[in-house]
Design a protein around this motif. Structure first.
Motif, PDB file in Angstrom:
ATOM      1  N   ASP A   2      33.982  20.473 -30.588  1.00 39.21           N
ATOM      2  CA  ASP A   2      35.082  21.226 -30.019  1.00 39.21           C
ATOM      3  C   ASP A   2      36.116  20.546 -29.799  1.00 39.21           C
ATOM      4  O   ASP A   2      37.168  20.603 -29.021  1.00 39.21           O
ATOM      5  CB  ASP A   2      35.708  22.676 -29.823  1.00 39.21           C
ATOM      6  N   GLY A   3      35.085  19.060 -29.112  1.00 34.46           N
ATOM      7  CA  GLY A   3      36.335  18.141 -27.946  1.00 34.46           C
ATOM      8  C   GLY A   3      36.232  18.711 -26.492  1.00 34.46           C
ATOM      9  O   GLY A   3      36.308  18.478 -25.847  1.00 34.46           O
ATOM     10  N   GLY A   4      35.421  19.920 -26.092  1.00 39.00           N
ATOM     11  CA  GLY A   4      35.525  20.191 -25.084  1.00 39.00           C
ATOM     12  C   GLY A   4      33.720  19.836 -24.560  1.00 39.00           C
ATOM     13  O   GLY A   4      32.647  18.758 -24.799  1.00 39.00           O
ATOM     14  N   LYS A   5      33.477  19.994 -23.665  1.00 36.44           N
ATOM     15  CA  LYS A   5      32.254  19.596 -22.949  1.00 36.44           C
ATOM     16  C   LYS A   5      31.340  20.306 -22.672  1.00 36.44           C
ATOM     17  O   LYS A   5      31.511  22.200 -22.145  1.00 36.44           O
ATOM     18  CB  LYS A   5      32.371  18.454 -21.403  1.00 36.44           C
ATOM     19  N   GLN A   6      29.451  20.243 -22.598  1.00 41.00           N
ATOM     20  CA  GLN A   6      28.662  21.063 -21.757  1.00 41.00           C
ATOM     21  C   GLN A   6      28.183  20.679 -20.760  1.00 41.00           C
ATOM     22  O   GLN A   6      27.489  19.402 -21.000  1.00 41.00           O
ATOM     23  CB  GLN A   6      27.448  20.812 -23.579  1.00 41.00           C
ATOM     24  N   TYR A   7      28.421  21.120 -19.383  1.00 45.17           N
ATOM     25  CA  TYR A   7      27.591  20.530 -18.359  1.00 45.17           C
ATOM     26  C   TYR A   7      26.481  21.517 -18.812  1.00 45.17           C
ATOM     27  O   TYR A   7      25.878  22.607 -18.687  1.00 45.17           O
ATOM     28  CB  TYR A   7      28.434  21.589 -17.176  1.00 45.17           C
ATOM     29  N   ALA A   8      25.592  20.683 -17.295  1.00 47.27           N
ATOM     30  CA  ALA A   8      24.051  21.147 -17.051  1.00 47.27           C
ATOM     31  C   ALA A   8      24.306  22.190 -16.086  1.00 47.27           C
ATOM     32  O   ALA A   8      23.720  23.537 -16.013  1.00 47.27           O
ATOM     33  CB  ALA A   8      23.606  19.459 -16.068  1.00 47.27           C
ATOM     34  N   LEU A   9      25.875  22.358 -15.183  1.00 51.16           N
ATOM     35  CA  LEU A   9      25.063  23.435 -14.007  1.00 51.16           C
ATOM     36  C   LEU A   9      27.373  23.902 -14.124  1.00 51.16           C
ATOM     37  O   LEU A   9      27.779  23.057 -13.739  1.00 51.16           O
ATOM     38  CB  LEU A   9      24.815  22.819 -13.059  1.00 51.16           C
TER      39      LEU A   9
END
Length: 471
Positions: free
Chosen positions: A209-216
């Motif tokens: 969706d254009g967003g980011k997945q962060y580790a924490l």
């Protein structure tokens, strides 16, 4: 369970245990019973004096979703055996309850019993009721090793814990497994900062969706100091002070800890907007799959997320179901793992207009009734360690958490960190609290916002530590 609740509020938008506010309620009442001393030898039998009627007030919180039902049952059991003692309770909200209690304590009119961890502030008020004279061997022997001490300040008993809170991190099982992270190994063996940073590289990515997945993800809006305290303990720093009152935040290890946080920000392991994130937003990011791991989780998240999954199945809410994984906080490579744990339960008080020795004794009787075997349901509901053998026996085999997470909680409990504040005198504990509020909190906000470097913050810690503690 204030501390625990704040960890839930601070993390899950569901207050630290089911997390709902409550209103005032009255407890059960009873009529006078009989009792008294036996007549002296040779004297004519006389009617025994009825016990004097008394009222004990209790202020508490929605410790878990059905805690008020538990409380009503515990009070009913007690008043059936002690009909001359009336128990009145008020269910406070987590948002406003602490303020209400502080006002009552400062005015010299606290409730007889208050749900909280023991606190040096209470002892300093002169109104906390010391309990040692009431503790029988039977009661003391029922507490599991090291748990009764969680209700003590400098070795004197002021509270009776009903469970041990436990702070950890929490992960999304799907995201961890997609990245090839062996979360079961981490649960049982722990992980170092280096191992976490290596895993974090696999956990961050762009989303469709254009967003980011962060580790924490953590909340950096200045609401609490939990994040730095968890990490600094896992770098060999017990607290701002150690148990002997020696200042600890002038050590090179605090610089290392601050640098570790800065690395996570600089490398995109945490969101760049961390400084602005509040508890609700952090939780929403975790639920939306925008973060693999959420900081300061507790075992009860297992139940909370199971309930959320049930609501998704029932069509009450929309979203992805999550399998929750309880994770230990990583420790520095040359430091030992430490799990932040403590006790929460009831603390007893006198009032400035002292109601006398019999009232104090009755207060303890109610306190013990609210802390005994049946009270272990709170630990059971919250998926937390029991404090009494009778509780563990009564609820054996009835745990609600995923077995893997229960095993992880047990493994982390083996590395329980000392609760420093319980060893400090009142004045020193107050200064440590002042340091956390006036120095640590704003500087952490500045670190998240990239307004100060770790080195500059460490220098301010040293300066303010010298001013407050003379060290």
């Amino acid at each position: 369970m204030k501390k625990m609740m704040f960890m839930l509020i601070a993390l899950m938008t569901v207050v630290t245990t089911a997390c709902s506010s409550g209103g005032g309620n009255a407890g059960n009442t009873g009529n006078a019973g009989t009792g008294g001393d036996a007549p002296s030898e040779g004297a004519a039998p006389a009617e025994t004096a009825a016990p004097k009627e008394d009222t004990i007030t209790v202020w508490t919180y929605p410790v878990h979703a059905t805690y008020e039902d538990d409380l009503k049952e515990l009070i009913a059991d007690f008043t059936a055996a002690n009909p001359h003692i009336k128990v009145e309770y008020e269910m406070l909200s987590w948002a406003e309850g602490p303020k209400k209690f502080d006002v009552a304590l400062n005015s010299g009119n606290p409730p007889d019993l208050y749900f909280h961890s023991v606190d040096g502030q209470y002892v300093a008020s002169g109104l906390a009721l010391q309990l040692d004279e009431y503790l029988t061997d039977e009661i003391k022997n029922d507490y599991l090793p090291g748990t009764l001490e969680l209700g003590q300040i400098q070795g004197k008993q002021y509270g009776l814990p009903i469970y041990q809170y436990q702070w950890a991190w929490g992960g999304n099982k799907r995201i961890l497994e997609e990245a090839g992270i062996d979360w079961k190994k981490i649960q049982q063996e722990g992980w170092t900062w280096s191992e976490f940073l290596e895993a974090a590289k696999k956990l961050g990515k762009d989303l469709p969706d254009g967003g980011k997945q962060y580790a924490l993800v953590t909340d950096g809006n200045g609401a609490n100091n939990d994040f730095i305290e968890l990490l600094s303990r896992n770098n060999g720093i017990p607290d701002v002070l150690d148990k002997d009152g020696n200042f600890q935040f002038n050590d090179e290890r605090i610089v290392e800890t601050l640098q570790f946080i800065q690395t996570m920000l600089n490398e995109g392991i945490m969101p760049p907007e961390t400084a602005a994130l509040d508890a609700k937003t952090r939780t929403e990011m975790f639920y939306a799959g925008q973060a693999a791991i959420i900081s300061k989780a507790i075992p009860y998240y297992d139940v909370i997320i199971q309930n959320r999954n049930n609501d998704i199945d029932a069509g009450k809410i929309q979203g992805e179901k999550i399998d929750f994984v309880l994770l230990p906080v990583p420790h520095n490579d040359d430091a030992q793992p430490q799990t932040v744990m403590g006790g929460e339960g009831y603390v007893a008080f006198r009032q400035k207009n002292d109601k006398g020795a019999e009232h104090a004794k009755n207060t303890f009787l109610v306190m013990e009734a609210l802390s005994g075997a049946k009270a272990g349901n709170s630990a059971n509901e919250l998926c937390l360690p029991f404090v009494r053998q009778s509780q563990a026996e009564l609820f054996a085999g009835k745990g609600k958490a995923n077995p893997d997470n229960l095993a992880a909680a047990d493994a982390m409990a083996a590395n329980r960190a000392e609760v420093v504040v319980l060893s400090l005198d009142d004045a020193t504990a107050a200064k440590m609290k002042q340091f956390k509020e006036q120095v640590l909190k704003p500087n952490m906000q500045a670190l998240y916002a990239s307004e100060k470097s770790p080195e500059d913050i460490a220098e301010e810690f040293k300066s303010r530590g010298q001013s407050l503690f003379g060290q």
